[in-house]
Design an enzyme around this catalytic site. Structure first.
Site, PDB file in Angstrom:
ATOM      1  N   HIS A  73       3.621 -13.408  -4.879  1.00  0.00           N
ATOM      2  CA  HIS A  73       3.319 -14.425  -3.862  1.00  0.00           C
ATOM      3  C   HIS A  73       2.852 -15.686  -4.580  1.00  0.00           C
ATOM      4  O   HIS A  73       2.280 -15.620  -5.660  1.00  0.00           O
ATOM      5  CB  HIS A  73       2.198 -13.953  -2.942  1.00  0.00           C
ATOM      6  CG  HIS A  73       2.555 -12.747  -2.141  1.00  0.00           C
ATOM      7  ND1 HIS A  73       3.491 -12.774  -1.136  1.00  0.00           N
ATOM      8  CD2 HIS A  73       2.099 -11.473  -2.195  1.00  0.00           C
ATOM      9  CE1 HIS A  73       3.594 -11.564  -0.607  1.00  0.00           C
ATOM     10  NE2 HIS A  73       2.769 -10.753  -1.230  1.00  0.00           N
ATOM     11  N   CYS A 115       8.002  -9.714  -2.136  1.00  0.00           N
ATOM     12  CA  CYS A 115       7.171  -8.518  -1.963  1.00  0.00           C
ATOM     13  C   CYS A 115       7.771  -7.546  -0.932  1.00  0.00           C
ATOM     14  O   CYS A 115       8.766  -6.909  -1.233  1.00  0.00           O
ATOM     15  CB  CYS A 115       5.731  -8.899  -1.656  1.00  0.00           C
ATOM     16  SG  CYS A 115       4.640  -7.528  -2.074  1.00  0.00           S
TER      17      CYS A 115
HETATM   18  N1  LIG Z   1       2.449  -8.191   0.167  1.00  0.00           N
HETATM   19  C1  LIG Z   1       3.440  -7.447   0.636  1.00  0.00           C
HETATM   20  O1  LIG Z   1       4.460  -7.919   1.122  1.00  0.00           O
HETATM   21  C2  LIG Z   1       3.189  -5.972   0.607  1.00  0.00           C
HETATM   22  C3  LIG Z   1       4.415  -5.120   0.746  1.00  0.00           C
HETATM   23  C4  LIG Z   1       4.110  -3.688   1.138  1.00  0.00           C
HETATM   24  N2  LIG Z   1       3.478  -3.628   2.417  1.00  0.00           N
HETATM   25  C5  LIG Z   1       3.262  -3.013   0.080  1.00  0.00           C
HETATM   26  O2  LIG Z   1       2.083  -2.811   0.251  1.00  0.00           O
HETATM   27  O3  LIG Z   1       3.753  -2.654  -0.937  1.00  0.00           O
END
Ligand SMILES: NC(=O)CC[C@H](N)C(=O)O
Length: 511
Positions: free
Chosen positions: A433, A348
Site C-alpha cells: 500500500h 494486496c
Molecule cells: N490489506 C489488504 O488488502 C489485506 C488483504 C487480505 N485481507 C489479507 O489480510 O491478507
C-alpha cells in the site's frame, strides 16, 4: 503565537458518523501545532478499513495518522489503541495497540470492553503525560444510548478522564438543530455536564439566516456555539472511512495547485472496483491527485462497461478477500476484468484475487478457492498478520510503502518482479500500500500504463508532490479553525475543562 503554553484536553464528538469529527480534530491539531503547542491526537476506538503501519509496526486508523501529521508528529499506537476492522456484517478483527487480538462478533466484543477501556485510558494518559494538549476524537455519536454502558470512545472516555466535549453537527445533511439538541438531551446529567457546546460543520449559505437558530440553540441548551465551519471541497484525504465512500462515485482530485504543471495528451481513465469490504482505498488518492487522471469507483454489474473501457482497472485492498472475490464473480465484474486486454493493477487483497488459487483457513475459513488466474501466483493465508514498512525500487525510483495482510503470495518464474509482487504483460500485482504516493514512481508507472493502454501521447504532469498536497490540506484545516472558530473560547475549554453549572436537560438529565 500564544503568550503561554496551554495544557489540557478536549474531546470532539459528533451527532453522526461523517459529521466532520476527524477533519475538525486534524484542524485543531494543526492550528495548535502552528503556535508551538505540543499537541497529539487520540481516538480510543476507531472502526475503519483504512489503516496504516507506524514506524514500529503497529496498525492504526489512517485518520489518526493524518492528525498526527497535522500535529507534526510520527504516529504511534497510543493515538488509536483500538481499531475495529469489520470483515462481515457482524464480525470484526479487533486490533489492540497495533496488533490483532481477536476476531469477534458484536456480542462477543462486549466481553472485551472493560479490558479495552482500561487499555485506551492508559494510552490516553501516556499521551497526556508526554504532550501539552491531547485532542480526542469520539466515534459515531455520543448519544447511542444503547451502547452507552460499554462506551470507550465518547462519554465513557470523557467521564473516566474528565474531558470537556464539543459536539459537531453536519448542517448539510439537515436536521442539525434537532440532532445537536437531542444528542445532549438524551445523555444522563453527568454526561451532559461535560458537553460544553457545539460546532456547526459544512455550512453553505448566508450566515445571517443561521443566526436565529443558533440563538435558540444557545437559549435552549445554555451552551456555546464555538463556531460555524464552512463547506470545504476536496478535504477528504485520509480523513474518511469506508462508510463515507458509499456516497462517492468519483475520486475527486484535491486542489493540486498551479505549481504542478499539466499532463499532456488525452486523459487517462481509471476504474477502481469498490467491493463491499474495500480496504486502504486511500491508495487511490495519489492517482486522483494527478491532473489528467480521472478515477471512478465501480460497484455494480450495471457499471461493467467502465471496467471494459477504462485505461487502468485497479483492484484495491480488501478486508475479506475471498468473499469480495465471490462478490466480484456474482456481479459479473470478474468476467469484465478477465476479458480485458488493457492494464489491471491489484493491490494486496486485489493482488490476491488475481492469483490462480487462494488457500484461506484464516480470514474466510473457505479453504482452497480458485482465483482469477490473471497472474501465475498462489496465495496462502497465515495466522500471523504481516505489518511492515518496506522500501524498494521500481522503474529506477525508490518506493516506500506499507503492508497489512495475512495472505502471503508466491509467484513463479513466468512473471517479472514488480515491487514485492509481479507483473505479466498488462497485469501488475503488489502487496504494498502507499506505493503510488511516491511521486517519481507514480509518474513512471502512469507513463507505462498509458503506453500499455495505447495512450502513448499521455505524459503525467511533472510536478505533483503528494506529500505537499497532504500538507496543504492540513494547513487548510488549520486555517479553517483559526478563521471560523472562537479560538479563545476553545482554548479556555481545553485549559479549564467544561464550565461549571451547565444546565442538564430532560429527559436524560432528569425531569
Ligand atoms: N490489506 C489488504 O488488502 C489485506 C488483504 C487480505 N485481507 C489479507 O489480510 O491478507
Amino acid at each position: 503565537m500564544l503568550n503561554r503554553t496551554p495544557k489540557g484536553t478536549l474531546l470532539v464528538a459528533g451527532t453522526t458518523s461523517d459529521a466532520g469529527k476527524s477533519v475538525v480534530t486534524a484542524g485543531i491539531c494543526r492550528w495548535l501545532a502552528r503556535q508551538g503547542v505540543r499537541v497529539a491526537p487520540f481516538k480510543a476506538q476507531n472502526m475503519s478499513l483504512n489503516s496504516f503501519v507506524t514506524a514500529d509496526g503497529a496498525e492504526i486508523g489512517r485518520a489518526q495518522v493524518a492528525q498526527a501529521q497535522a500535529a507534526g508528529l510520527e504516529p504511534t499506537a497510543d493515538m488509536n489503541p483500538i481499531l475495529l476492522k469489520p470483515g462481515g456484517e457482524r464480525r470484526s478483527q479487533v486490533v489492540v495497540l497495533g496488533k490483532p487480538l481477536a476476531d469477534v462478533d458484536a456480542m462477543e466484543y462486549l466481553a472485551y470492553k472493560d479490558r479495552l477501556r482500561a487499555v485506551a485510558i492508559e494510552s490516553y494518559r501516556r499521551l497526556r503525560a508526554e504532550f501539552d494538549v491531547v485532542v480526542c476524537e469520539g466515534a459515531g455519536s455520543p448519544a447511542e444510548i444503547n451502547l452507552r454502558r460499554g462506551d470507550i470512545a465518547n462519554m465513557g472516555l470523557a467521564r473516566a478522564a474528565d474531558i470537556p466535549v464539543v459536539v459537531v453537527g453536519d448542517i448539510d445533511r439537515g436536521g442539525v438543530f434537532a440532532s445537536l439538541y437531542g444528542t445532549l438531551a438524551l445523555l444522563e446529567a453527568e454526561d451532559q455536564a461535560l458537553i460544553a457546546g457545539y460546532l456547526i460543520n459544512k455550512f453553505r449559505g448566508a450566515r445571517e439566516l443561521l443566526e436565529p437558530g443558533l440563538d435558540t440553540l444557545r437559549e435552549l441548551t445554555g451552551r456555546r456555539v464555538y463556531g460555524v465551519l464552512p463547506w470545504l471541497d476536496g478535504l477528504w484525504m485520509d480523513l474518511e472511512d469506508s462508510l463515507a465512500l458509499d456516497n462517492r462515485r468519483t475520486a475527486e482530485p484535491p486542489d493540486a495547485g498551479s505549481h504542478t504543471g499539466s499532463h499532456t495528451g488525452a486523459s487517462l481513465h481509471v476504474a477502481v472496483v469498490r467491493y463491499p469490504r474495500i480496504s486502504n482505498f486511500t491508495d487511490i488518492d495519489a492517482l486522483a491527485a494527478e491532473p489528467g487522471v480521472v478515477v471512478r469507483f465501480v460497484s455494480s454489474a450495471a457499471e461493467a462497461a467502465e471496467i471494459r473501457e477504462a485505461d487502468l482497472v485497479v483492484l484495491p485492498g480488501s478486508r475479506a478477500t475471498v468473499s469480495d472475490l465471490d462478490w466480484l464473480r456474482r456481479t459479473g465484474l470478474a468476467s469484465a476484468v478477465a476479458e480485458r486486454r488493457g492494464p489491471v493493477l491489484g493491490i494486496c487483497g486485489g493482488y490476491q484475487m488475481l492469483a490462480r488459487s487462494i488457500m484461506d483457513e484464516v480470514e474466510s475459513g473457505e479453504g482452497l478457492v480458485e482465483g482469477l488466474g490473471l497472474l501465475p501466483a498462489t496465495v496462502e493465508f497465515g495466522p500471523e498478520k504481516i505489518l511492515s514498512r518496506p522500501v524498494g525500487e521500481a522503474y529506477g525510483h525508490r518506493v516506500a510503502a506499507y503492508e497489512i495482510h495475512h495472505g502471503v503470495v508466491s509467484f513463479d518464474g513466468e512473471a517479472e518482479p514488480f515491487l514485492d509482487g509481479c507483473r505479466v504483460g498488462t497485469v501488475w500485482g503488489t502487496t504494498w500500500h502507499g506505493a503510488l504516493e511516491n511521486d517519481a514512481f507514480r509518474r513512471a508507472f502512469l507513463a507505462e500504463i498509458a503506453s500499455a493502454a495505447g495512450k502513448d501521447d499521455f505524459s503525467p504532469a511533472p510536478g505533483v508532490s503528494f506529500a505537499a498536497l497532504r500538507e496543504r490540506q492540513l494547513d487548510a484545516l488549520g486555517d479553517m479553525i483559526e478563521r471560523y472558530v472562537d479560538t479563545d473560547a476553545l482554548l479556555s475549554l481545553i485549559e479549564n475543562g467544561a464550565p461549571e453549572g451547565l444546565p442538564a436537560l430532560p429527559p436524560g438529565g432528569g425531569s
